[in-house]
Motif scaffolding. Structure first.
Motif, PDB file in Angstrom:
ATOM      1  N   GLY A 114      40.873  40.124  29.911  1.00 14.86           N
ATOM      2  CA  GLY A 114      40.535  39.995  31.487  1.00 14.86           C
ATOM      3  C   GLY A 114      40.603  38.648  31.843  1.00 14.86           C
ATOM      4  N   ASP A 137      45.184  40.564  30.585  1.00 13.72           N
ATOM      5  CA  ASP A 137      44.612  41.232  31.866  1.00 13.72           C
ATOM      6  C   ASP A 137      45.549  42.611  32.133  1.00 13.72           C
ATOM      7  OD1 ASP A 137      42.721  39.784  34.209  1.00 13.72           O
ATOM      8  OD2 ASP A 137      43.905  41.447  34.812  1.00 13.72           O
ATOM      9  N   ASP A 164      45.274  47.286  29.178  1.00 13.53           N
ATOM     10  CA  ASP A 164      44.028  47.655  29.640  1.00 13.53           C
ATOM     11  C   ASP A 164      43.074  47.445  28.360  1.00 13.53           C
ATOM     12  OD1 ASP A 164      42.138  49.300  30.544  1.00 13.53           O
ATOM     13  OD2 ASP A 164      43.407  51.176  30.698  1.00 13.53           O
ATOM     14  N   TRP A 165      42.152  46.517  28.618  1.00 12.13           N
ATOM     15  CA  TRP A 165      41.252  46.059  27.457  1.00 12.13           C
ATOM     16  C   TRP A 165      42.001  45.900  26.212  1.00 12.13           C
ATOM     17  CZ3 TRP A 165      38.875  43.355  30.530  1.00 12.13           C
ATOM     18  CH2 TRP A 165      37.789  43.616  31.416  1.00 12.13           C
TER      19      TRP A 165
HETATM   20  C1  LIG Z   1      35.178  39.067  36.464  1.00  7.43           C
HETATM   21  S1  LIG Z   1      37.036  38.841  36.316  1.00  7.43           S
HETATM   22  C2  LIG Z   1      37.136  37.466  35.395  1.00  7.43           C
HETATM   23  C3  LIG Z   1      38.386  36.468  35.389  1.00  7.43           C
HETATM   24  C4  LIG Z   1      38.110  35.233  34.394  1.00  7.43           C
HETATM   25  N1  LIG Z   1      38.209  35.715  33.210  1.00  7.43           N
HETATM   26  C5  LIG Z   1      37.212  34.599  34.895  1.00  7.43           C
HETATM   27  O1  LIG Z   1      36.191  34.495  34.153  1.00  7.43           O
HETATM   28  O2  LIG Z   1      37.330  33.780  35.774  1.00  7.43           O
HETATM   29  C6  LIG Z   1      37.486  40.048  35.414  1.00  7.43           C
HETATM   30  C7  LIG Z   1      39.085  40.104  35.075  1.00  7.43           C
HETATM   31  O3  LIG Z   1      39.216  41.315  34.379  1.00  7.43           O
HETATM   32  C8  LIG Z   1      40.452  42.222  34.641  1.00  7.43           C
HETATM   33  N2  LIG Z   1      40.305  43.732  34.248  1.00  7.43           N
HETATM   34  C9  LIG Z   1      39.658  44.537  34.954  1.00  7.43           C
HETATM   35  N3  LIG Z   1      39.766  45.725  34.323  1.00  7.43           N
HETATM   36  C10 LIG Z   1      40.553  45.567  33.433  1.00  7.43           C
HETATM   37  C11 LIG Z   1      41.061  46.234  32.230  1.00  7.43           C
HETATM   38  N4  LIG Z   1      40.787  47.574  32.466  1.00  7.43           N
HETATM   39  N5  LIG Z   1      41.831  45.716  31.236  1.00  7.43           N
HETATM   40  C12 LIG Z   1      41.878  44.302  31.198  1.00  7.43           C
HETATM   41  N6  LIG Z   1      41.733  43.451  32.162  1.00  7.43           N
HETATM   42  C13 LIG Z   1      40.857  43.998  33.269  1.00  7.43           C
HETATM   43  C14 LIG Z   1      40.610  41.825  36.098  1.00  7.43           C
HETATM   44  O4  LIG Z   1      41.828  41.791  36.590  1.00  7.43           O
HETATM   45  C15 LIG Z   1      40.029  40.555  36.197  1.00  7.43           C
HETATM   46  O5  LIG Z   1      41.122  39.445  36.069  1.00  7.43           O
END
Ligand SMILES: C[S@@+](CC[C@H](N)C(=O)[O-])C[C@H]1O[C@@H](n2cnc3c(N)ncnc32)[C@H](O)[C@@H]1O
Length: 276
Positions: A114, A137, A164-165
């Motif tokens: 993410g 992501d 997705d994770w």
């Molecule tokens: C809280 S943000 C953090 C972004 C960055 N890591 C930061 O700390 O600034 C959470 C991130 O998780 C991603 N995300 C949400 N659901 C996800 C999933 N199922 N699998 C992968 N990434 C996901 C979102 O697109 C977002 O970019």
């Protein structure tokens, strides 16, 4: 339209916004540093610059975060591009970077799940040139911003993957997995504030805000080497619940760290040597 000087414009605009914010907007439009504003207060803006300033001022007064207006946010001394598709990196997330760096040995593989704008992955890559870094992501738009940031900062070794994770990681095993996942509960009143401009899917994680953290703790273990570390950022009131989840999944050396405001912000756990 009369064109104001920097001094006149600053003294009028500070009635609507804090001086620092006014200066940031003005620097952005003029393409100068804050020192320039101090050195040349008598300089006049062009009509175009003045009209641009009025537009940006109005957006900020409405509540739009300054990072979305300028398109940039500093994180770990790196200037990162941010868009409406990425979370604005927060200073408290630097704690996650510090804790990751403290556990990394040369050659280690780190996965940032993410990654958003790439903040955590790029900060780690910047500090540890001998580590391999994979940033993932679910959002293609966010990953494109992270990739562009890596290019601009010359961090060419960082790799990017839509996932997705953990579901698209394949048979990878990392020494360390780090994540700042969404952790806000869907009914949290804070979502009505400035964060309303940020992507919902970067912030919100089900009824109690723990939906993504549960998945990460349950599934990351298969992608860690024995004694590998999982490091997670979480909400101010989630540390206890996160530690319980780590324990349920047989992690060891579970520890919570406080951010600079004294808020329990990051919890880490180590995979047992016996878990294959
Ligand atoms: C809280 S943000 C953090 C972004 C960055 N890591 C930061 O700390 O600034 C959470 C991130 O998780 C991603 N995300 C949400 N659901 C996800 C999933 N199922 N699998 C992968 N990434 C996901 C979102 O697109 C977002 O970019």
């Amino acid at each position: 339209m009369t064109k104001p000087s920097i001094h006149t414009l600053l003294s009028k605009a500070v009635k609507k916004l804090p001086r620092l914010e006014v200066e940031i907007l003005l620097c952005h439009i003029l393409g100068v540093t804050r020192t320039y504003l101090l050195a040349w207060p008598e300089k006049f803006l062009t009509a175009k610059q003045y009209s641009q300033f009025q537009t940006l001022l109005a957006r900020r007064v409405e509540g739009e975060p300054i990072a979305y207006i300028t398109g940039y946010k500093e994180f770990w001394s790196l200037d990162l591009q941010v868009t409406e598709n990425t979370l604005i990196p927060r200073p408290e997330t630097e704690l996650l970077v510090e804790q990751a760096l403290a556990r990394l040995s040369p050659g280690a593989l780190v996965i940032d799940l993410g990654t958003g704008s790439g903040a955590i992955a790029l900060a780690i890559a910047h500090e540890r040139s001998q580590c391999r870094v994979l940033a993932t992501d679910k959002s293609i738009a966010a990953l494109n911003v992270a990739r562009a940031n890596a290019q601009r900062l010359g961090l060419h070794r960082v790799q990017f993957l839509i996932s997705d994770w953990c579901s698209d990681l394949g048979d990878i095993k990392a020494e360390l997995i780090v994540s700042n996942p969404p952790y806000v509960a869907i009914a949290d009143p804070h979502l009505k504030g400035e964060v309303r401009y940020e992507p919902h899917n970067a912030l919100v994680a089900g009824k109690d805000g723990l939906a993504d953290i549960r998945r990460l703790i349950a599934f990351s273990q298969s992608y860690l080497v024995p004694q590998g570390w999982l490091l997670l950022e979480h909400g101010y009131d989630q540390a206890e619940a996160v530690r319980v989840l780590f324990k349920q999944h047989t992690y060891e050396s579970i520890t919570t760290y406080q951010d600079l405001a004294g808020i329990p912000r990051v919890t880490v756990g180590q995979k047992t040597s016996s878990f294959l």
